[in-house]
Design an enzyme around this catalytic site. Structure first.
Site, PDB file in Angstrom:
ATOM      1  N   GLU A 196      -4.537  -9.365   3.365  1.00 16.61           N
ATOM      2  CA  GLU A 196      -5.244  -9.063   4.612  1.00 16.61           C
ATOM      3  C   GLU A 196      -6.511  -9.887   4.833  1.00 16.61           C
ATOM      4  O   GLU A 196      -6.865 -10.196   5.974  1.00 16.61           O
ATOM      5  CB  GLU A 196      -5.596  -7.575   4.677  1.00 16.61           C
ATOM      6  CG  GLU A 196      -4.428  -6.661   4.967  1.00 16.61           C
ATOM      7  CD  GLU A 196      -3.714  -6.186   3.711  1.00 16.61           C
ATOM      8  OE1 GLU A 196      -2.954  -5.214   3.797  1.00 16.61           O
ATOM      9  OE2 GLU A 196      -3.923  -6.798   2.640  1.00 16.61           O
ATOM     10  N   GLU A 208       0.829  -1.210   0.000  1.00 13.83           N
ATOM     11  CA  GLU A 208       0.000   0.000   0.000  1.00 13.83           C
ATOM     12  C   GLU A 208       0.864   1.261   0.000  1.00 13.83           C
ATOM     13  O   GLU A 208       0.502   2.260  -0.623  1.00 13.83           O
ATOM     14  CB  GLU A 208      -0.940  -0.018   1.200  1.00 13.83           C
ATOM     15  CG  GLU A 208      -2.039  -1.069   1.054  1.00 13.83           C
ATOM     16  CD  GLU A 208      -2.955  -1.138   2.251  1.00 13.83           C
ATOM     17  OE1 GLU A 208      -4.143  -0.782   2.119  1.00 13.83           O
ATOM     18  OE2 GLU A 208      -2.491  -1.557   3.318  1.00 13.83           O
TER      19      GLU A 208
END
Length: 470
Positions: free
Chosen positions: A142, A120
């Site tokens: 995730e 990210e």
């Protein structure tokens, strides 16, 4: 400025070097300090008149492993309010947003594996260069932790690859090689490792546009967005059905990921889209599923050889006793007049691999004398609690400890991962609530789920099985 988790160094050629080096960690992981300091260094870069841009890289042998699981697993037990969880969850998002809107071009040199929050960070940079090493993996795993990308991944990724590909990467937690990442535009260049820094500097010195594509007026998401787009609407319906079939509504993260992907991409403002993600992410951190999955599948599993564990006599005894109790409960309900197929379907919807009657050796499909309309929640609770009580008896007899019982139950016979295992199932409720549930099922439905006096005494002293996190 002095930082704990990174360094900021302007170079003579006008390119600032931002090196990530989290102290005390063999690999870079996200910490509250790094969350905050990335924002501080972004503001430092914006105000530095001596540089025209920056490169971000890791001072360690890999790029970034993602979040600190030992910290994340404590979120649920901290009992944070929704407001507190949201506030804490948005720090990293705001820091990355500050970096990508600092007004200067930022390139990232990815020298090793970048997962979760590490990727990210890379997505928030204006140009992504990776070492062309086939052992490197890039991904957002995730969902396999019971969470979703919480640092802008659900918003930046679809704006780069399109919603369909982003959904596949996020829902499946796929880990791509540099070659695969380059092919879909996740990275812009793949170069030899020795050329990473030089290539990144060269890009910055070329004076590129320091604005992300999604911040340019008129930007459109590749492949379309919005449920008014028939193709996107069909994709959403298809993915919703797939998630329902695969996760049976027991796992909140995949559903939250879909909401982020589709709701966030209908919003033109990136800041508002990121707020959608933060709301979803912060809610998941307050849910026990993420705690259970991280603790059992990652933290407790570390250093344990599953194959050896499952061949251990204690685990075999645990499995046999739990499954025997499970089968007996199924047979008892069928004999009491509950439709056998309904019992099997509810077991499946609870995430159990096999129904109790499918495991039974005797014929349980004979017609009962009377018909029972026991509530689905009661059937589900009886099937789960039967196994868990048997596990508690093994714990009481010192046959197996809670950590290994959780691992053995999940990897040994597929006790659902969202629970964390047989002992985490109790831990999520609390010993007193679990005992009360068993007593209630016994009195109302004749379930014969009687907790032992040892378990009742233990509950008076301590309501949880696992010690509270440090």
């Amino acid at each position: 400025m002095s930082f704990q988790t990174l360094s900021y160094r302007p170079s003579e050629n006008g390119v600032a070097h931002i090196a990530i080096d989290v102290e005390g960690k063999s690999v870079n992981v996200l910490t509250p300090e790094l969350h905050r300091e990335l924002g501080e260094v972004a503001r430092c870069l914006a105000a530095d008149d001596t540089v025209s841009g920056a490169i971000v890289y890791s001072a360690k042998s890999s790029f970034m492993a993602g979040g600190d699981l030992n910290r994340i697993v404590r979120y649920y037990d901290d009992q944070r309010s929704p407001e507190q969880a949201y506030s804490e969850s948005q720090t990293y998002t705001q820091s990355l947003r500050a970096l990508e809107t600092c007004g200067k071009p930022v390139a990232v040199a990815i020298n090793g594996t970048a997962l979760g929050g590490g990727l990210e960070l890379a997505l928030a940079c204006h140009h992504r260069i990776v070492a062309n090493d086939a052992s490197i993996r890039l991904g957002l795993p995730e969902v396999t932790l019971g969470l979703i990308p919480g640092g802008g991944g659900t918003q930046r990724l679809p704006r780069i690859t399109g919603i369909a590909k982003a959904a596949s990467l996020i829902l499946q937690g796929e880990r791509l090689t540099p070659e695969q990442a380059l092919e879909i535009g996740l990275v812009d260049q793949a170069v030899p490792a020795d050329d990473l820094i030089e290539t990144a500097e060269k890009w910055v010195l070329g004076e590129p546009d320091p604005q992300q594509p999604w911040d340019v007026r008129g930007f459109r998401i590749p492949g379309g967005s919005g449920l008014n787009d028939m193709k996107i609407g069909r994709l959403f319906q298809q993915l919703t059905a797939t998630v329902a079939a695969e996760y049976r509504y027991n796992y909140p993260a995949p559903v939250a990921a879909l909401r982020c992907l589709f709701n966030g991409t209908t919003i033109k403002s990136m800041d508002q889209a990121l707020a959608v993600e933060t709301r979803e992410f912060s809610a998941l951190t307050r849910d026990p599923v993420a705690r259970n999955m991280i603790r059992t599948l990652f933290i407790n599993r570390a250093g344990v050889k599953i194959r050896e564990l499952l061949s251990d006599a204690a685990s075999e005894q645990l499995k046999q006793r739990c499954l025997d109790a499970y089968v007996r409960q199924g047979i008892a309900m069928a004999a009491a007049g509950i439709e056998p197929q309904r019992i099997e379907n509810i077991a499946f919807s609870a995430g159990l691999v096999d129904g109790p009657l499918a495991l039974a050796e005797e014929n349980t499909h004979r017609k009962p004398q009377s018909r029972s309309d026991l509530a689905s929640a009661d059937i589900r609770d009886r099937l789960m609690c039967a196994q868990v009580l048997a596990a508690c008896q093994c714990w009481e007899e010192d046959i197996i400890d809670p950590v290994h019982a959780d691992l053995a139950s999940h990897f040994g016979w597929g006790f659902p991962s969202y629970t964390g295992g047989v002992m985490s199932y109790v831990d999520t409720l609390g010993l007193n609530r679990f005992i009360a549930l068993c007593d209630d099922l016994t009195s109302r439905t004749g379930a014969a789920l009687e907790p032992s006096s040892w378990l009742r005494e233990r509950a008076q002293d301590e309501d949880r099985i696992y010690p509270p996190p440090d």
